[in-house]
Scaffold this motif. Structure first.
Motif, PDB file in Angstrom:
ATOM      1  N   GLU A   1       6.404   3.465  -1.509  1.00  0.00           N
ATOM      2  CA  GLU A   1       5.685   4.168  -2.560  1.00  0.00           C
ATOM      3  C   GLU A   1       4.777   5.209  -1.925  1.00  0.00           C
ATOM      4  OE1 GLU A   1       3.738   1.712  -5.403  1.00  0.00           O
ATOM      5  OE2 GLU A   1       5.496   0.428  -5.738  1.00  0.00           O
ATOM      6  N   VAL A   2       4.754   6.386  -2.530  1.00  0.00           N
ATOM      7  CA  VAL A   2       3.984   7.503  -1.994  1.00  0.00           C
ATOM      8  C   VAL A   2       3.136   8.080  -3.120  1.00  0.00           C
ATOM      9  CG1 VAL A   2       4.107   9.795  -0.947  1.00  0.00           C
ATOM     10  CG2 VAL A   2       5.755   8.039  -0.280  1.00  0.00           C
ATOM     11  N   GLU A   3       1.861   8.337  -2.823  1.00  0.00           N
ATOM     12  CA  GLU A   3       0.988   8.941  -3.818  1.00  0.00           C
ATOM     13  C   GLU A   3       0.426  10.246  -3.280  1.00  0.00           C
ATOM     14  OE1 GLU A   3      -1.994   6.014  -4.551  1.00  0.00           O
ATOM     15  OE2 GLU A   3      -3.138   6.483  -2.725  1.00  0.00           O
TER      16      GLU A   3
ATOM     17  N   PRO B   1       1.975   9.555 -12.911  1.00  0.00           N
ATOM     18  CA  PRO B   1       1.733  10.964 -12.596  1.00  0.00           C
ATOM     19  C   PRO B   1       1.302  11.222 -11.161  1.00  0.00           C
ATOM     20  CG  PRO B   1       0.801  10.435 -14.730  1.00  0.00           C
ATOM     21  CD  PRO B   1       1.223   9.137 -14.129  1.00  0.00           C
ATOM     22  N   ASN B   2       0.862  10.200 -10.437  1.00  0.00           N
ATOM     23  CA  ASN B   2       0.380  10.402  -9.066  1.00  0.00           C
ATOM     24  C   ASN B   2       1.128   9.591  -8.026  1.00  0.00           C
ATOM     25  OD1 ASN B   2      -2.302  10.870 -10.892  1.00  0.00           O
ATOM     26  ND2 ASN B   2      -2.333  12.152  -9.057  1.00  0.00           N
ATOM     27  N   ARG B   3       2.238   8.966  -8.428  1.00  0.00           N
ATOM     28  CA  ARG B   3       2.919   8.089  -7.466  1.00  0.00           C
ATOM     29  C   ARG B   3       4.433   8.150  -7.689  1.00  0.00           C
ATOM     30  NH1 ARG B   3       0.896   2.157  -5.597  1.00  0.00           N
ATOM     31  NH2 ARG B   3      -0.972   3.456  -5.386  1.00  0.00           N
ATOM     32  N   VAL B   4       5.179   8.179  -6.573  1.00  0.00           N
ATOM     33  CA  VAL B   4       6.643   8.120  -6.620  1.00  0.00           C
ATOM     34  C   VAL B   4       7.149   6.987  -5.739  1.00  0.00           C
ATOM     35  CG1 VAL B   4       6.957  10.582  -7.104  1.00  0.00           C
ATOM     36  CG2 VAL B   4       6.869   9.795  -4.727  1.00  0.00           C
ATOM     37  N   ARG B   5       8.332   6.504  -6.089  1.00  0.00           N
ATOM     38  CA  ARG B   5       9.025   5.520  -5.243  1.00  0.00           C
ATOM     39  C   ARG B   5      10.148   6.219  -4.506  1.00  0.00           C
ATOM     40  NH1 ARG B   5       9.235   0.173  -5.379  1.00  0.00           N
ATOM     41  NH2 ARG B   5       8.453   0.030  -7.526  1.00  0.00           N
TER      42      ARG B   5
ATOM     43  N   LYS C   1       5.544  15.294   6.764  1.00  0.00           N
ATOM     44  CA  LYS C   1       6.090  13.949   6.762  1.00  0.00           C
ATOM     45  C   LYS C   1       7.356  13.988   5.916  1.00  0.00           C
ATOM     46  CE  LYS C   1       6.574   9.447   6.848  1.00  0.00           C
ATOM     47  NZ  LYS C   1       7.089   8.747   8.052  1.00  0.00           N
ATOM     48  N   LEU C   2       8.514  13.747   6.523  1.00  0.00           N
ATOM     49  CA  LEU C   2       9.791  13.834   5.825  1.00  0.00           C
ATOM     50  C   LEU C   2      10.252  12.452   5.398  1.00  0.00           C
ATOM     51  CD1 LEU C   2      12.291  15.423   4.876  1.00  0.00           C
ATOM     52  CD2 LEU C   2      13.232  15.123   7.190  1.00  0.00           C
ATOM     53  N   TYR C   3      10.448  12.275   4.116  1.00  0.00           N
ATOM     54  CA  TYR C   3      11.026  11.056   3.568  1.00  0.00           C
ATOM     55  C   TYR C   3      12.453  11.368   3.123  1.00  0.00           C
ATOM     56  CZ  TYR C   3       6.194   9.308   3.130  1.00  0.00           C
ATOM     57  OH  TYR C   3       4.897   8.911   3.365  1.00  0.00           O
ATOM     58  N   GLN C   4      13.428  10.678   3.649  1.00  0.00           N
ATOM     59  CA  GLN C   4      14.822  10.893   3.271  1.00  0.00           C
ATOM     60  C   GLN C   4      15.245   9.837   2.268  1.00  0.00           C
ATOM     61  OE1 GLN C   4      16.185  12.099   7.693  1.00  0.00           O
ATOM     62  NE2 GLN C   4      17.784  12.417   6.152  1.00  0.00           N
ATOM     63  N   GLY C   5      15.385  10.261   1.038  1.00  0.00           N
ATOM     64  CA  GLY C   5      15.745   9.353  -0.033  1.00  0.00           C
ATOM     65  C   GLY C   5      15.477  10.013  -1.370  1.00  0.00           C
ATOM     66  N   ALA C   6      15.884   9.344  -2.445  1.00  0.00           N
ATOM     67  CA  ALA C   6      15.681   9.857  -3.797  1.00  0.00           C
ATOM     68  C   ALA C   6      14.313   9.431  -4.303  1.00  0.00           C
ATOM     69  CB  ALA C   6      16.769   9.350  -4.721  1.00  0.00           C
ATOM     70  N   ALA C   7      13.589  10.385  -4.890  1.00  0.00           N
ATOM     71  CA  ALA C   7      12.268  10.099  -5.431  1.00  0.00           C
ATOM     72  C   ALA C   7      12.357   9.791  -6.921  1.00  0.00           C
ATOM     73  CB  ALA C   7      11.341  11.283  -5.204  1.00  0.00           C
ATOM     74  N   SER C   8      11.529   8.858  -7.359  1.00  0.00           N
ATOM     75  CA  SER C   8      11.437   8.528  -8.772  1.00  0.00           C
ATOM     76  C   SER C   8       9.969   8.280  -9.096  1.00  0.00           C
ATOM     77  CB  SER C   8      12.259   7.274  -9.077  1.00  0.00           C
ATOM     78  OG  SER C   8      12.166   6.924 -10.435  1.00  0.00           O
ATOM     79  N   PHE C   9       9.463   8.977 -10.122  1.00  0.00           N
ATOM     80  CA  PHE C   9       8.053   8.832 -10.475  1.00  0.00           C
ATOM     81  C   PHE C   9       7.769   7.447 -11.048  1.00  0.00           C
ATOM     82  CE2 PHE C   9       7.987  13.471 -10.298  1.00  0.00           C
ATOM     83  CZ  PHE C   9       6.734  13.715  -9.757  1.00  0.00           C
TER      84      PHE C   9
ATOM     85  N   MET D   1       0.843  -1.192   0.000  1.00  0.00           N
ATOM     86  CA  MET D   1       0.000   0.000   0.000  1.00  0.00           C
ATOM     87  C   MET D   1       0.878   1.241   0.000  1.00  0.00           C
ATOM     88  SD  MET D   1      -3.294  -0.737   0.108  1.00  0.00           S
ATOM     89  CE  MET D   1      -4.034   0.687   0.865  1.00  0.00           C
ATOM     90  N   ALA D   2       0.519   2.215  -0.815  1.00  0.00           N
ATOM     91  CA  ALA D   2       1.269   3.461  -0.860  1.00  0.00           C
ATOM     92  C   ALA D   2       0.783   4.425   0.213  1.00  0.00           C
ATOM     93  CB  ALA D   2       1.116   4.112  -2.228  1.00  0.00           C
ATOM     94  N   ASN D   3       1.727   5.171   0.801  1.00  0.00           N
ATOM     95  CA  ASN D   3       1.341   6.254   1.709  1.00  0.00           C
ATOM     96  C   ASN D   3       0.729   7.377   0.881  1.00  0.00           C
ATOM     97  OD1 ASN D   3       2.435   4.876   3.915  1.00  0.00           O
ATOM     98  ND2 ASN D   3       4.470   5.769   3.569  1.00  0.00           N
ATOM     99  N   SER D   4      -0.310   8.004   1.406  1.00  0.00           N
ATOM    100  CA  SER D   4      -1.033   9.025   0.645  1.00  0.00           C
ATOM    101  C   SER D   4      -0.973  10.371   1.343  1.00  0.00           C
ATOM    102  CB  SER D   4      -2.493   8.594   0.471  1.00  0.00           C
ATOM    103  OG  SER D   4      -3.199   9.533  -0.308  1.00  0.00           O
ATOM    104  N   HIS D   5      -0.776  11.438   0.533  1.00  0.00           N
ATOM    105  CA  HIS D   5      -0.721  12.808   1.053  1.00  0.00           C
ATOM    106  C   HIS D   5      -1.461  13.727   0.095  1.00  0.00           C
ATOM    107  CE1 HIS D   5       2.437  11.551   3.896  1.00  0.00           C
ATOM    108  NE2 HIS D   5       2.917  10.843   2.880  1.00  0.00           N
ATOM    109  N   ASP D   6      -1.804  14.910   0.597  1.00  0.00           N
ATOM    110  CA  ASP D   6      -2.421  15.904  -0.285  1.00  0.00           C
ATOM    111  C   ASP D   6      -1.419  16.394  -1.322  1.00  0.00           C
ATOM    112  OD1 ASP D   6      -4.873  15.804   1.063  1.00  0.00           O
ATOM    113  OD2 ASP D   6      -4.261  17.372   2.474  1.00  0.00           O
TER     114      ASP D   6
END
Length: 461
Positions: free
Chosen positions: A128-130, A119-123, A108-116, A1-6
């Motif tokens: 995974e965060v949406e 269009p609505n989700r990154v790793r 909410k702070l995520y420490q790491g490199a983001a990769s799409f 499950m992906a974490n979800s934020h506005d």
């Protein structure tokens, strides 16, 4: 499950934090992604460390001039390791404060490199965060310039030079922009023999030629060797030194130095973001945005150096605030960036500060204008201070004298420019500058001289 934020902000530097703060103030659930080190370019590798070391060089240069002011000469010796230690202490304080802000419970702070991923989700690592909206604010990295032999011979950039603890005997600087000139003058003032090689016909090529020429004269008088209008050919080793060969005025010339500073600009930091999977358009290596900071994807915005519009921190903050606000807005209620008051300062000595339109920009845009300037060499307070280099130039509309822009080369230019920003903010004229009282003797009253010239030419009372 992906974490979800506005909203997810990718990057925790000046633009990213401004976007996060703005969105949180509006009640959004905000996530910040930063691959580290935390703090952002301005604090860690840009404004704060460079201005710290430049202050040391300013003091050293003034101490060497004490005989001019009737004082006994002093022997000034710079200790680069101690200069760097002071810089590191201050940067740590600034960074600790920014890190505390990023770790505020509002985010909410995520420490790491983001990769799409879409269009609505990154790793981010294994997570995974949406989100409903995103702001890309990943900053910039030094340009990777292709010059034969440069990579093999080795060089430093503005990111790596700040950690140098042993003063080099000599240095060749590639570039004639703010970074090249600030570092070049710093090292020259602490005892390094500096050669600056600029490709364009004059320094600070984005500004009017007379600005670059005035600064060039001052730097040459300090002993810096300067070449403008060059074409780089190759880089190679020459004994214990490194040699840069280039064409200049129809002949082949070379410059040797113990170190090479490659200061030929920066590029947006987008490697690894997988922007294609997000449907975000990239044009000439930058994230393309409109004046609302929106990318080609309606719910994804970008701000700061990653847009490659302006590499200026206060503008990155403005863009970040816009992006954070607009990302939460419905269509039709978006705010736009106003480029009318774009301001830039180069912290050489003399300083260079600009706001608004230059003569060069007016000519390119077909904008009617008049310009007038006045030299610091003929200004009383500047003469008392021993600051004779540079000038103030105002650019105004021939119809009514509205101030369109200004350039200052001279003492405290970065402070003086703010009077002109204020007048332009309120759409003021050169006549307004004359009506405002200016204390005597001050550096600021020099602004009234070109204002008077323009008022007379325009026919203002």
């Amino acid at each position: 499950m992906a974490n979800s934020h506005d909203i997810v902000i990718i990057g925790g530097g000046s633009a990213g934090y401004a976007a996060a703060r703005t969105a949180a103030d509006r009640g959004a659930q905000v996530a910040i992604v930063d691959q580290g080190p935390l703090g952002g370019l301005c604090i860690l590798r840009g404004c704060m460390p460079t201005k710290t070391i430049l202050r040391t060089a300013e003091i050293a240069a003034l101490m060497r001039r004490v005989k001019e002011f009737g004082l006994s000469p002093v022997d000034v010796t710079a200790h680069l390791e101690q200069i760097v230690d002071r810089k590191d202490r201050l940067v740590r304080e600034f960074a600790d404060y920014r890190i505390e802000q990023l770790r505020d419970p509002r985010y909410k702070l995520y420490q790491g490199a983001a990769s799409f991923l879409s269009p609505n989700r990154v790793r981010i690592g294994s997570q995974e965060v949406e989100a409903k909206a995103f702001v890309i604010a990943t900053g910039s990295v030094p340009n990777d310039i292709s010059v034969p032999g440069l990579h093999e011979t080795g060089y430093l950039t503005s990111d790596t030079l700040l950690d140098l603890r042993d003063r080099p005997a000599s240095m060749v600087v590639l570039g004639g922009g703010p970074v090249a000139l600030e570092f070049g003058q710093f090292f020259a003032r602490i005892g390094t023999a500096v050669t600056i090689i600029q490709r364009s016909p004059h320094l600070l090529s984005h500004l009017d030629p007379d600005v670059g020429s005035a600064l060039e004269q001052a730097l040459r008088e300090e002993g810096i060797v300067l070449y403008t209008g060059t074409a780089l050919q190759r880089v190679e080793r020459s004994g214990s030194n490194k040699r840069v060969t280039f064409h200049h005025e129809g002949r082949e010339v070379h410059a040797d130095g113990a170190l090479i500073l490659q200061a030929l600009g920066r590029r947006p930091r987008i490697d690894g973001l997988a922007l294609d999977k997000a449907g975000v358009a990239v044009i000439n290596g930058r994230v393309a945005v409109d004046d609302t900071m929106r990318t080609s994807q309606p719910h994804i915005f970008a701000a700061g150096d990653v847009t490659n519009l302006y590499d200026i921190v206060h503008i990155a903050v403005q863009q970040g605030e816009l992006a954070g606000f607009n990302a939460l807005q419905s269509e039709g209620a978006l705010r736009s960036f106003d480029s009318r008051l774009v301001t830039d300062v180069t912290f050489t000595e003399p300083q260079v500060a600009t706001v608004g339109l230059s003569e060069m920009a007016c000519r390119a845009g077909g904008i009617p204008h008049l310009a007038a300037s006045y030299p610091f060499a003929d200004h009383g307070k500047a003469m008392c201070r021993g600051d004779r280099h540079g000038f103030v130039k105002l650019v105004a509309s021939p119809a009514g004298g509205k101030l369109l822009g200004a350039q200052i080369v001279g003492p405290e230019a970065g402070e003086l420019i703010h009077e002109l920003i204020a007048v332009m903010y309120y759409h003021g004229t050169v006549a307004d500058l004359l009506r405002m009282p200016h204390y005597h003797p001050t550096l600021a009253e020099i602004i009234t001289y070109p204002a008077e010239t323009l008022a007379e030419r325009i026919g203002l009372p």
